[in-house]
Design an enzyme around this catalytic site. Structure first.
Site, PDB file in Angstrom:
ATOM      1  N   GLY A 108       0.768  -1.119   0.031  1.00  0.00           N
ATOM      2  CA  GLY A 108       0.101   0.034   0.080  1.00  0.00           C
ATOM      3  C   GLY A 108       0.740   1.265  -0.005  1.00  0.00           C
ATOM      4  O   GLY A 108       1.825   1.283   0.719  1.00  0.00           O
TER       5      GLY A 108
ATOM      6  N   ASP B 281       0.799   2.221   9.561  1.00  0.00           N
ATOM      7  CA  ASP B 281       0.448   1.660  10.591  1.00  0.00           C
ATOM      8  C   ASP B 281       1.561   1.717  11.862  1.00  0.00           C
ATOM      9  O   ASP B 281       1.125   1.374  12.924  1.00  0.00           O
ATOM     10  CB  ASP B 281       0.057   0.012  10.127  1.00  0.00           C
ATOM     11  CG  ASP B 281      -1.059  -0.120   9.267  1.00  0.00           C
ATOM     12  OD1 ASP B 281      -2.069   0.904   9.058  1.00  0.00           O
ATOM     13  OD2 ASP B 281      -1.147  -1.234   8.508  1.00  0.00           O
TER      14      ASP B 281
ATOM     15  N   MET C 284      -7.721   3.575  10.397  1.00  0.00           N
ATOM     16  CA  MET C 284      -6.699   2.332   9.922  1.00  0.00           C
ATOM     17  C   MET C 284      -5.824   1.963  11.019  1.00  0.00           C
ATOM     18  O   MET C 284      -5.655   2.600  12.027  1.00  0.00           O
ATOM     19  CB  MET C 284      -6.010   2.763   8.510  1.00  0.00           C
ATOM     20  CG  MET C 284      -7.119   2.752   7.400  1.00  0.00           C
ATOM     21  SD  MET C 284      -6.087   2.896   5.990  1.00  0.00           S
ATOM     22  CE  MET C 284      -7.297   2.667   4.699  1.00  0.00           C
TER      23      MET C 284
ATOM     24  N   ARG D 163      -4.710  -1.694  11.065  1.00  0.00           N
ATOM     25  CA  ARG D 163      -4.624  -3.138  11.140  1.00  0.00           C
ATOM     26  C   ARG D 163      -4.611  -3.574  12.578  1.00  0.00           C
ATOM     27  O   ARG D 163      -5.394  -3.118  13.380  1.00  0.00           O
ATOM     28  CB  ARG D 163      -3.322  -3.731  10.309  1.00  0.00           C
ATOM     29  CG  ARG D 163      -3.748  -3.335   8.813  1.00  0.00           C
ATOM     30  CD  ARG D 163      -3.112  -4.220   7.925  1.00  0.00           C
ATOM     31  NE  ARG D 163      -3.598  -5.761   7.757  1.00  0.00           N
ATOM     32  CZ  ARG D 163      -4.716  -5.710   6.748  1.00  0.00           C
ATOM     33  NH1 ARG D 163      -5.170  -4.571   6.198  1.00  0.00           N
ATOM     34  NH2 ARG D 163      -5.187  -6.924   6.479  1.00  0.00           N
TER      35      ARG D 163
ATOM     36  N   GLN E 240      -6.277   8.721   4.849  1.00  0.00           N
ATOM     37  CA  GLN E 240      -5.234   8.684   5.682  1.00  0.00           C
ATOM     38  C   GLN E 240      -4.009   8.375   5.128  1.00  0.00           C
ATOM     39  O   GLN E 240      -2.807   8.750   5.644  1.00  0.00           O
ATOM     40  CB  GLN E 240      -5.442   7.420   6.838  1.00  0.00           C
ATOM     41  CG  GLN E 240      -6.566   7.797   7.930  1.00  0.00           C
ATOM     42  CD  GLN E 240      -7.063   6.498   8.299  1.00  0.00           C
ATOM     43  OE1 GLN E 240      -6.712   6.228   9.633  1.00  0.00           O
ATOM     44  NE2 GLN E 240      -8.005   5.995   7.778  1.00  0.00           N
TER      45      GLN E 240
HETATM   46  O1  F6P Z   1      -1.320  -1.254   5.798  1.00  0.00           O
HETATM   47  C1  F6P Z   1      -1.610  -0.033   5.628  1.00  0.00           C
HETATM   48  C2  F6P Z   1      -3.226   0.022   5.522  1.00  0.00           C
HETATM   49  O2  F6P Z   1      -3.586   1.384   5.103  1.00  0.00           O
HETATM   50  C3  F6P Z   1      -3.956  -0.417   6.547  1.00  0.00           C
HETATM   51  O3  F6P Z   1      -3.928   0.502   7.711  1.00  0.00           O
HETATM   52  C4  F6P Z   1      -5.192  -0.883   5.860  1.00  0.00           C
HETATM   53  O4  F6P Z   1      -6.159  -2.073   6.551  1.00  0.00           O
HETATM   54  C5  F6P Z   1      -4.753  -1.310   4.540  1.00  0.00           C
HETATM   55  O5  F6P Z   1      -3.658  -0.732   4.201  1.00  0.00           O
HETATM   56  C6  F6P Z   1      -5.569  -0.915   3.473  1.00  0.00           C
HETATM   57  O6  F6P Z   1      -5.286  -1.675   2.337  1.00  0.00           O
HETATM   58  P1  F6P Z   1      -5.921  -1.337   1.006  1.00  0.00           P
HETATM   59  O7  F6P Z   1      -5.347  -0.163   0.324  1.00  0.00           O
HETATM   60  O8  F6P Z   1      -5.355  -2.564   0.146  1.00  0.00           O
HETATM   61  O9  F6P Z   1      -7.376  -1.162   1.033  1.00  0.00           O
END
Ligand code: F6P
Length: 365
Positions: A12, A143, A185, A187, A291
């Site tokens: 990401g 995160d 966010m 995780r 975010q």
């Molecule tokens: O790990 C970074 C993060 O932004 C997490 O906080 C979140 O759960 C995830 O990536 C979201 O991922 P995606 O962009 O694949 O939806």
């Protein structure tokens, strides 16, 4: 002939990626015997035919340090260890193309690879290193959940954005005497939630590290109302869960994306509170990818630049198999194995949690 470093961004995106790329290129340019190229969409740029590799000159990276996203693009799908292939019957299988990729990189005259990515990306780095690739890692994630580094860049920017959201929600919540739940966010780590809750003055903060109980949250809401304060802000981390409950997650339907999709806890919480008899009007806001978007704050630009320069210096010094890390006040390097072995979670007994409790914040525990 100049030595060549190949840079890529994986997983990401996160504010500060471009500042890392710029730091690498500027440091390389000082040596006169290194040049830098970038692979588009993580390793895909190397693996696909024709390849998608761009020259990263001083001119290309000029002024990109404050830009959000990544000029190289990124992906959370596939990669050299599990490249998706569509079969004739329409199903997908995954093949390990790492040996082929390492050969390709050799033929391209690549002397060093700098992989800017989170824990998943650095696991790939370790495997490629074990197979003989000269590879260096740069940690990124909003995160802030990697234990080897005090901070990852992007995290402070995410906290800033979440705090601004709390500030805005306070004015509307207090105007209407409402409970507003903000889902952020993070995780399995509650860093963004806890920091923005303290910075924004939220009354309740729910994090994965401290499972909550609905009656305790209700008690905190009611106390606030009895105290004559009509509104309540709850910051809830996407990975928070009820005592004895499960994190809300779903399997991704994107081919090659192995990450579970977290989210939905704000809505669940609102309904659970309603079912438990909460009589105050409630609303929910999910902050989502706001975010991760936009410009990095100064702290993250500085950290990202430090990481970029350090990563290039490791390459120049011929040090591979390591990830750069911030160990205040130094920027150091740690073996990949150490970097990916442990996560960085909030300790419920930590000073930060004590501070939050010291100002009356409830964790619903
Ligand atoms: O790990 C970074 C993060 O932004 C997490 O906080 C979140 O759960 C995830 O990536 C979201 O991922 P995606 O962009 O694949 O939806």
């Amino acid at each position: 002939m100049k030595k060549r470093a190949l840079v890529l961004t994986g997983g990401g995106d996160c504010p500060g990626l471009n500042a890392v790329i710029r730091g690498i290129v500027k440091r390389a340019a000082q040596t006169k015997d290194w040049e830098v190229v970038g692979s588009i969409q993580s390793f895909d740029g190397v693996l696909q035919e024709p390849t998608e590799i761009i020259n990263l000159t001083d001119k290309v990276v000029a002024g990109i340090h404050y830009q959000g996203g990544t000029i190289l693009g990124t992906t959370t799908k596939g990669g050299p260890l599990a490249w998706p292939v569509k079969e004739n019957d329409g199903t997908w299988s995954f093949v390990d193309r790492s040996d082929e990729m390492i050969r390709k990189l050799k033929n391209m005259g690549i002397n060093a690879v700098i992989n800017i990515g989170g824990d998943g990306s650095q696991r790939i780095s370790q495997t490629l290193f074990e197979k003989g690739l000269n590879i260096i890692g740069v940690p990124k994630t909003i995160d802030n959940d990697l234990s080897a580094t005090d901070y990852t860049f992007g995290y402070q920017t995410a906290v800033q954005i979440a705090t601004e959201a709390v500030d805005r929600l306070v004015t509307t919540a207090s105007s209407h005497n409402r409970v507003i739940i903000l889902e952020v966010m993070g995780r399995d780590a509650g860093w963004i939630a806890l920091s923005s809750a303290i910075a924004g003055g939220a009354e309740i903060c729910l994090i994965p590290e401290i499972p909550y109980e609905i009656p305790k949250i209700l008690e905190a809401i009611n106390k606030r109302i009895i105290d004559g304060k009509g509104h309540v802000i709850i910051v809830v981390s996407e990975g928070a869960k009820q005592k004895g409950g499960e994190v809300l997650s779903a399997k991704s339907d994107e081919i090659g994306n192995e990450n579970l999709k977290l989210g939905g806890i704000a809505n669940k919480l609102l309904n659970d509170l309603k079912d438990a008899g909460c009589e105050v009007d409630m609303r929910e806001t999910v902050l989502g990818h706001l975010q991760r978007g936009g410009v990095p704050i100064a702290f993250d630009r500085v950290l990202a630049t430090q990481f970029g320069v350090k990563a290039m210096e490791l390459a120049i010094g011929g040090v591979f198999g390591k990830m750069v890390a911030y160990n205040h006040p130094d920027v150091v390097s740690v073996p990949f194995l150490e970097a990916i072995s442990k996560y960085h979670y909030i300790n419920p007994q930590s000073a930060l949690v004590k501070t939050a409790k010291g100002i009356g914040m409830s964790f619903g525990d």
